[in-house]
Write an enzyme that holds these catalytic residues in place. Sequence first.
Site, PDB file in Angstrom:
ATOM      1  N   ARG A   7      18.291  21.849   1.667  1.00 44.87           N
ATOM      2  CA  ARG A   7      19.733  21.991   1.453  1.00 44.87           C
ATOM      3  C   ARG A   7      20.199  23.362   1.941  1.00 44.87           C
ATOM      4  O   ARG A   7      21.268  23.479   2.555  1.00 44.87           O
ATOM      5  CB  ARG A   7      20.088  21.801  -0.024  1.00 44.87           C
ATOM      6  CG  ARG A   7      19.986  20.376  -0.507  1.00 44.87           C
ATOM      7  CD  ARG A   7      20.488  20.245  -1.929  1.00 44.87           C
ATOM      8  NE  ARG A   7      21.930  20.360  -2.033  1.00 44.87           N
ATOM      9  CZ  ARG A   7      22.610  20.444  -3.182  1.00 44.87           C
ATOM     10  NH1 ARG A   7      21.943  20.445  -4.333  1.00 44.87           N
ATOM     11  NH2 ARG A   7      23.924  20.540  -3.185  1.00 44.87           N
TER      12      ARG A   7
ATOM     13  N   CYS B  62      24.071  28.270  -6.397  1.00 44.26           N
ATOM     14  CA  CYS B  62      23.325  27.027  -6.140  1.00 44.26           C
ATOM     15  C   CYS B  62      24.326  25.995  -5.658  1.00 44.26           C
ATOM     16  O   CYS B  62      25.211  26.318  -4.872  1.00 44.26           O
ATOM     17  CB  CYS B  62      22.591  26.581  -7.409  1.00 44.26           C
ATOM     18  SG  CYS B  62      23.701  26.356  -8.831  1.00 44.26           S
TER      19      CYS B  62
END
Length: 273
Positions: free
Chosen positions: A173, A231
């Site tokens: 990611r 995040c």
Amino acid sequence: MSALITPTDLQQEIGRPGLVVLDVQFTLTGEGPGCYAAAHLPGAPFVDLDAVLAGEPGADGRHPLPDPAVLQEGLRAAGVDDDSAVVVYDQASSLAAARAWWVLRWAGLADVRVLDGGLAAWRGAGGAVSAGAVSPTPGSVTVRSCSAPVLTADGAAALTDAGVLVDARAPERFRGEVEPIDPVAGHVPGAVNVPMGHLLTDDGRLRSPDELRERFAAAGVTSDVAVGAYCGSGVTAAHTALALHEIGIRAAVYVGSWSHWVTDPTRPVATGG
């Protein structure tokens, strides 16, 4: 001082005046209440991450800061007072528990610890569990927000030059190879990747301080630089803040994280390693 408590130590503290244990089991698909109903520590009320420990998803991200009044109401309903010693736990990884730890510290509570290894470690140590409903005596805590450092999007961008901004997501990611949740893949330019999974043992406990120090140092995170964490939506970043706390580093959290960063198309996006 460590923010972690072992199952053995918690077993010895259960029942002492002023101790409040909160169940914050959580899944991205909303199964936290079901997990709680199946098994929880005896006497521990459930605190919903989505409804109490975060605000409504929207322009500020998927798990923005909670409204202080909503947080206060939820904590009072769970029996929390200003001088309570609070222990939070989730299923095993302390992902949700770390979010609770960080939010409660942001709210001004001084004595908050995380059950290392969560419910799984508790049961593994022979701890009893319950499936019954809990109705604690209401508490009187007063939420004093902004008691922990918070990063805005501009602050996160500036920290890539003035310090170190840690991206806690999985490597793929971070590199922008996949993005299963948010509309744009990639990372904040200048951020470094320290995946949450690299900070845990196989059974969901945090690694030793020496191991944590080694992993963070490899990414340039040391005690003599300013550090921030983000995040996808501000949950895993709180886990990074907990891990850094265990090695004596205070990290600011970009609560909106990537889910907020990408709401503004003018913000730059980086891909690759």
